[in-house]
Design a protein around this motif. Sequence first.
Motif, PDB file in Angstrom:
ATOM      1  N   UNK A  11       0.830  -1.207   0.000  1.00 51.56           N
ATOM      2  CA  UNK A  11       0.000   0.000   0.000  1.00 51.56           C
ATOM      3  C   UNK A  11       0.869   1.263   0.000  1.00 51.56           C
ATOM      4  N   UNK A  12       2.043   1.167   0.608  1.00 54.02           N
ATOM      5  CA  UNK A  12       2.971   2.300   0.638  1.00 54.02           C
ATOM      6  C   UNK A  12       3.317   2.757  -0.779  1.00 54.02           C
ATOM      7  N   UNK A  13       3.600   1.799  -1.648  1.00 54.10           N
ATOM      8  CA  UNK A  13       3.972   2.117  -3.028  1.00 54.10           C
ATOM      9  C   UNK A  13       2.740   2.502  -3.848  1.00 54.10           C
ATOM     10  N   UNK A  14       1.627   1.844  -3.555  1.00 52.82           N
ATOM     11  CA  UNK A  14       0.377   2.145  -4.257  1.00 52.82           C
ATOM     12  C   UNK A  14      -0.025   3.601  -4.043  1.00 52.82           C
ATOM     13  N   UNK A  15       0.025   4.038  -2.787  1.00 53.65           N
ATOM     14  CA  UNK A  15      -0.353   5.417  -2.459  1.00 53.65           C
ATOM     15  C   UNK A  15       0.624   6.418  -3.078  1.00 53.65           C
TER      16      UNK A  15
END
Length: 450
Positions: free
Chosen positions: A122-126
């Motif tokens: 999710x860190x990279x997605x955001x």
Amino acid sequence: MKAVQNLFKTYWQVLGVVGLVIIGFSIFGYARTQVQAASSRIKVVFWHEMKGPGQQQLNEFIAAFNKSQSKYEVVPQFQGSYNAVIQKVMNTHGTSASPAVFQSMDISTSQMYHSGYTVPVQKFIDRDHYDIDQIASVARGVATRNGKLLAMPFNTSQTTLFYNAGLFKKYGIKPLPVSPSYSDISRVSQQLYQKSNHQIKGMSVEAYSWLFEQFLSNANEEFANQHDGHTGISTKVNFTGPVALESMKWLQGRAKAGDLMNYGDAKNETAAFLSGKLGLFMQSSADTSLLIKGLGKNLGVTYYPHPDGVKPNGISVGGASLWIANDKSAAVQEGAWEFTKFLVNAQNQAKWEKATGYLAINTHSAKEPVLKKLYAQYPMTKVPGDQLRSAQANYTNSGIFIDGVIAARALIENAMQQIYAGKDVYQSLKTAENSYNKVLKSTNRANGRG
């Protein structure tokens, strides 16, 4: 004259040697440059458990990724079974031997989450504003916690109902609807058994906990409290809810009537099905390609069944997701993320489904030529993917977020065997429930959560 000829011969020999030396240095220099170029890439070690067609296609993906750019080099390393990988990850984390990205099976999600050894994708997605909606909702559900995607789904399957359409046609039996109820299945199972003069068994459901779990999932019944562990630490399981009892009583009734056969394991079940001795059974969608080789266009495929009068809730996925380790540098993590995105793009997921039978989790993959061609030739191959895309993730169709699910599965499978043998349904399931609640309490206490 001869002396002159010898002089020229010596000259050309010397020149030839010099030429070979120059070529040799050139080759050496080129090779050295290539090694230096390769070594300048950021190594991304990838641990996986794929064998056979899965490993072959995975290696092709890795070669294509490495060729597509010059910054990262993914280094695949086969590690054996899912359980073996988890133990190796736990034992090597924080050392140079640990991987940058690895596969972890669905029922290990809770263990990996609580280990604290990974970076949520999710860190990279955001950060990248990555369109996560292109990944099927239920596929994401199994690796989601508190609204954050922990790992990227990859090799994904669902339980599917397979039936022999050729036998149905031979005996004048109306095919199953796409989303059958228990009564729909009972109808065709009884008819096939009776019309074949008991020579063909109508149905089989392996004493396999994953199938038990899907009966609950498709009717929106929880396996454990805290919404199957998705909203907190589960402290109790529930194997004796209304749907659990109804589904097991239904199977026991079919066994007593004679049209259900318990073959013991999936291998025997599949052999009976392919030999025309069994009308329908339920197993992984990853088996679709194998069954088509045996039955061709006589293979029928439907969604997983649901109780009569109950709207299908959708079922959870099996397989594994890709996790990014947090003990590697930011640069290595970045490479792991780029590789992850590459594996789940629409084109590659389409190739993955065609090559392996795992479901394409990218919702755009169905439009890719390779799958459009497959679906046109064998329309039944589209059904499992349609089932995956038809549901929206919720707590009961997103897997079980509990440590130690393997122990629960062993107890459930023992209960199912007892039920097929004619023992009381409630007591068989209650014994399994009580036994696992003790295990769960002990596990939570050992992990400092009790």
